[in-house]
Design a protein around this motif. Structure first.
Motif, PDB file in Angstrom:
ATOM      1  N   ALA A  25       0.835  -1.208   0.000  1.00  0.00           N
ATOM      2  CA  ALA A  25       0.000   0.000   0.000  1.00  0.00           C
ATOM      3  C   ALA A  25       0.864   1.249   0.000  1.00  0.00           C
ATOM      4  N   GLU A  27       3.869   1.529  -1.320  1.00  0.00           N
ATOM      5  CA  GLU A  27       4.425   1.647  -2.668  1.00  0.00           C
ATOM      6  C   GLU A  27       3.388   2.190  -3.647  1.00  0.00           C
ATOM      7  N   ALA A  28       2.138   1.699  -3.519  1.00  0.00           N
ATOM      8  CA  ALA A  28       1.074   2.176  -4.411  1.00  0.00           C
ATOM      9  C   ALA A  28       0.758   3.640  -4.149  1.00  0.00           C
ATOM     10  N   ALA A  29       0.774   4.035  -2.885  1.00  0.00           N
ATOM     11  CA  ALA A  29       0.504   5.434  -2.555  1.00  0.00           C
ATOM     12  C   ALA A  29       1.592   6.334  -3.113  1.00  0.00           C
ATOM     13  N   ARG A  32       1.099   6.759  -6.782  1.00  0.00           N
ATOM     14  CA  ARG A  32       0.033   7.730  -7.063  1.00  0.00           C
ATOM     15  C   ARG A  32       0.554   9.155  -6.890  1.00  0.00           C
ATOM     16  N   ALA A  51       1.577   8.511   2.505  1.00  0.00           N
ATOM     17  CA  ALA A  51       2.096   7.145   2.380  1.00  0.00           C
ATOM     18  C   ALA A  51       2.076   6.434   3.731  1.00  0.00           C
ATOM     19  N   ALA A  54      -1.394   5.323   4.333  1.00  0.00           N
ATOM     20  CA  ALA A  54      -1.704   4.214   3.425  1.00  0.00           C
ATOM     21  C   ALA A  54      -1.186   2.900   3.983  1.00  0.00           C
ATOM     22  N   THR A  59      -4.308   0.537   2.160  1.00  0.00           N
ATOM     23  CA  THR A  59      -4.910   0.964   0.904  1.00  0.00           C
ATOM     24  C   THR A  59      -4.144   2.156   0.367  1.00  0.00           C
ATOM     25  N   ASP A  60      -4.100   2.302  -0.963  1.00  0.00           N
ATOM     26  CA  ASP A  60      -3.391   3.442  -1.532  1.00  0.00           C
ATOM     27  C   ASP A  60      -4.212   4.721  -1.471  1.00  0.00           C
ATOM     28  N   ARG A  61      -5.457   4.638  -0.974  1.00  0.00           N
ATOM     29  CA  ARG A  61      -6.313   5.827  -0.858  1.00  0.00           C
ATOM     30  C   ARG A  61      -6.830   5.923   0.589  1.00  0.00           C
ATOM     31  N   HIS A 322      -3.767  13.956  -1.663  1.00  0.00           N
ATOM     32  CA  HIS A 322      -3.441  12.626  -2.164  1.00  0.00           C
ATOM     33  C   HIS A 322      -4.621  11.980  -2.885  1.00  0.00           C
TER      34      HIS A 322
END
Length: 334
Positions: A25, A27-29, A32, A51, A54, A59-61, A322
């Motif tokens: 999560a 890394e995904a954040a 983004r 981050a 996250a 979660t990335d959101r 974000h």
């Protein structure tokens, strides 16, 4: 061990299984963040805060739909040494002020969108004077720890921690000195208005307390030098960790309260942010020892969770950018 209900003594805390942040999560954040309509890194620490959230939410959101503010209050036997310019009765009067909505934290928590609760801890039974013996037994400390843990709302997305207790700047200096070393003078400030003579008296009291109890293990130091509100703050921090809820600590008192957790295992505080750098001189030193950078530096030294409540506004801003900024593709750029 995964449950606080299994704790029967302070050292059992060390056996708890601490969840880690979700690396995927995070890394995904960060991916983004790099795709939003801004130069990479241009939002500075706001990107790091997004981050961080996250990782703990997985979660990335990440969002903050429910923010909880907890203010723990306790009284201290070390006040018998004349370290406090105000009587201990003020603690109960301030608790009543919190409950009536009249304190600074009430206004700042409301402004930041946090639900605030004050938790008084046996105000009519101050801890013992730590210059003559341990402030609490292990059982008393564990009881306060569990009360702090029980106060955490498992549905919250963030927990703000604050405190109230006449004499607790002396207690904080003792905890910081015992865990982080240095001299008593390194950790003692003016608190609620001590003059230079009062500050010197506090330093002497802190030095005597640490000389007597500083050889103990970190969690034993929490019992020997801490107060019920410090133990409760530690309990809330650990309960939040087990529920994967990030924590916003307030200033010097809150940071010193969790110093025994850091001394026992720095990983206990991985989910904690420090809301602001207090004007109390020991706080910058303590943040450095914990390798944590406060979010704000406004010259405040009130306590109550006020700096953490203000920092919640910064955290909300970080997540708004974000989650709601357009990506380059969405904006048709590039």
């Amino acid at each position: 061990m995964t449950s606080l209900t299994d704790l029967s003594k302070l050292d059992d805390i060390l056996a708890l299984d601490l969840p880690a942040p979700d690396a995927g999560a995070i890394e995904a954040a960060r991916a983004r963040q790099n795709d939003l309509t801004k130069p990479p890194g241009s939002l500075g620490r706001l990107e790091d805060l997004a981050a961080f959230m996250a990782g703990w939410q997985g979660t990335d959101r990440p969002t903050i739909d429910r923010a909880q503010a907890l203010v723990f209050a306790g009284n201290h036997g070390v006040c018998a040494q004349g370290v406090n310019p105000f009587p201990q009765a003020v603690t109960a009067l301030m608790v009543a002020n919190f409950e009536a909505g009249g304190a600074a934290i009430n206004q700042l928590a409301r402004t930041a969108g946090a639900d605030m609760t004050v938790v008084p801890l046996d105000l009519d039974q101050p801890t013992a004077d730590f210059t003559t013996g341990p402030a609490m037994t292990g059982a008393e400390c564990l009881d306060a720890f569990l009360k702090g843990a029980q106060a955490v709302d498992s549905t919250a997305n963030i927990v703000i921690l604050g405190e109230m207790g006449i004499g607790n700047s002396t207690v904080s200096a003792a905890l910081a000195h015992a865990i982080c070393g240095g001299t008593a003078e390194d950790w003692v400030g003016r608190g609620t208005g001590s003059d230079e003579d009062g500050r010197a008296r506090k330093a002497d009291v802190v030095a005597r307390g640490v000389e007597q109890h500083g050889h103990l293990s970190p969690l034993e130091i929490l019992a020997a030098l801490g107060g019920r509100e410090q133990a409760a703050i530690c309990g809330a921090v650990v309960a939040a960790r087990l529920a994967r809820i990030p924590v916003l600590l307030d200033g010097y008192i809150c940071t010193a309260a969790v110093a025994p957790l850091h001394g026992a295992n720095p990983a206990f505080l991985d989910h904690c942010l420090i809301g602001h750098q207090s004007a109390e001189p020991g706080h910058a030193r303590l943040c450095g020892a914990m390798e944590k950078q406060p979010i704000l530096h406004l010259g405040m030294a009130l306590g109550e969770g006020t700096g953490a409540a203000l920092a919640l506004g910064v955290l909300r801003g970080a997540l708004a950018c974000h989650n709601d900024m357009a990506t380059f593709a969405e904006a048709g750029i590039g």
